[in-house]
Design an enzyme around this catalytic site. Structure first.
Site, short mmCIF file in Angstrom:
data_model
loop_
_atom_site.label_atom_id
_atom_site.label_comp_id
_atom_site.label_asym_id
_atom_site.label_seq_id
_atom_site.Cartn_x
_atom_site.Cartn_y
_atom_site.Cartn_z
CB CYS A 7 -24.23 23.87 -67.33
SG CYS A 7 -22.79 24.19 -66.28
CG ASP A 30 -17.00 29.25 -81.33
OD1 ASP A 30 -17.86 30.01 -81.80
OD2 ASP A 30 -16.35 29.52 -80.30
CG HIS A 99 -14.94 28.15 -72.97
ND1 HIS A 99 -15.43 29.04 -72.05
CD2 HIS A 99 -14.79 28.86 -74.11
CE1 HIS A 99 -15.58 30.23 -72.61
NE2 HIS A 99 -15.19 30.14 -73.87
#
Length: 111
Positions: A7, A30, A99
Site C-alpha cells: 500500500c 521484486d 499479489h
C-alpha cells in the site's frame, strides 16, 4: 492499510522499480528476484487472500491476469512465464496484500 508495504508503494511513500501502472494495478521488480525476470503485480485495492474475493474483486483479478498477458512482451516474457500467488504463511506469503509473482526470462525448473 497503514502498515502494508505494498500500500505504501502504491501511494508512492516507498520507492520501487515500477514497470507498469494503471488505475487498478501496479507492477514492479521484486527486490529479491527468484528468476532473471521477477515482477510483482499488485492490485491497488488492499486484500490479502483469494478467499476475500467477492464478485468485484474476482473481476479485478480477471482483468489483472488479462493485463499480464497483454504486457508479456513489454516485460521481456515472450518465451513464457510463470505466475505464482502465495496464500498464507505456509505457502510463503510474507506480505498480506494479494499479489502475483511473474517469473521468467529463463527456463524455470520446479524445486
Amino acid at each position: 492499510m497503514e502498515n502494508c508495504i505494498f500500500c505504501k508503494i502504491i501511494a508512492g511513500e516507498i520507492p520501487s522499480a515500477k514497470v507498469y501502472e494503471d488505475e487498478e494495478i501496479v507492477v514492479f521488480k521484486d527486490i529479491e528476484p527468484k528468476a532473471k525476470i521477477h515482477l510483482l503485480c499488485v492490485p491497488k485495492e488492499h486484500f490479502a487472500y483469494l478467499s476475500e474475493a467477492d464478485d468485484k474483486r474476482a473481476a479485478l483479478l480477471g482483468r489483472t491476469l488479462k493485463k499480464i498477458g497483454e504486457l508479456k512482451n513489454k516485460f521481456g516474457l515472450s518465451e513464457g512465464y510463470r505466475l505464482v500467488v502465495n496464500q498464507g504463511e505456509n505457502a510463503g506469503q510474507t506480505v498480506h496484500h494479494l499479489h502475483i509473482h511473474i517469473l521468467g526470462g529463463e527456463t524455470l525448473e520446479w524445486e
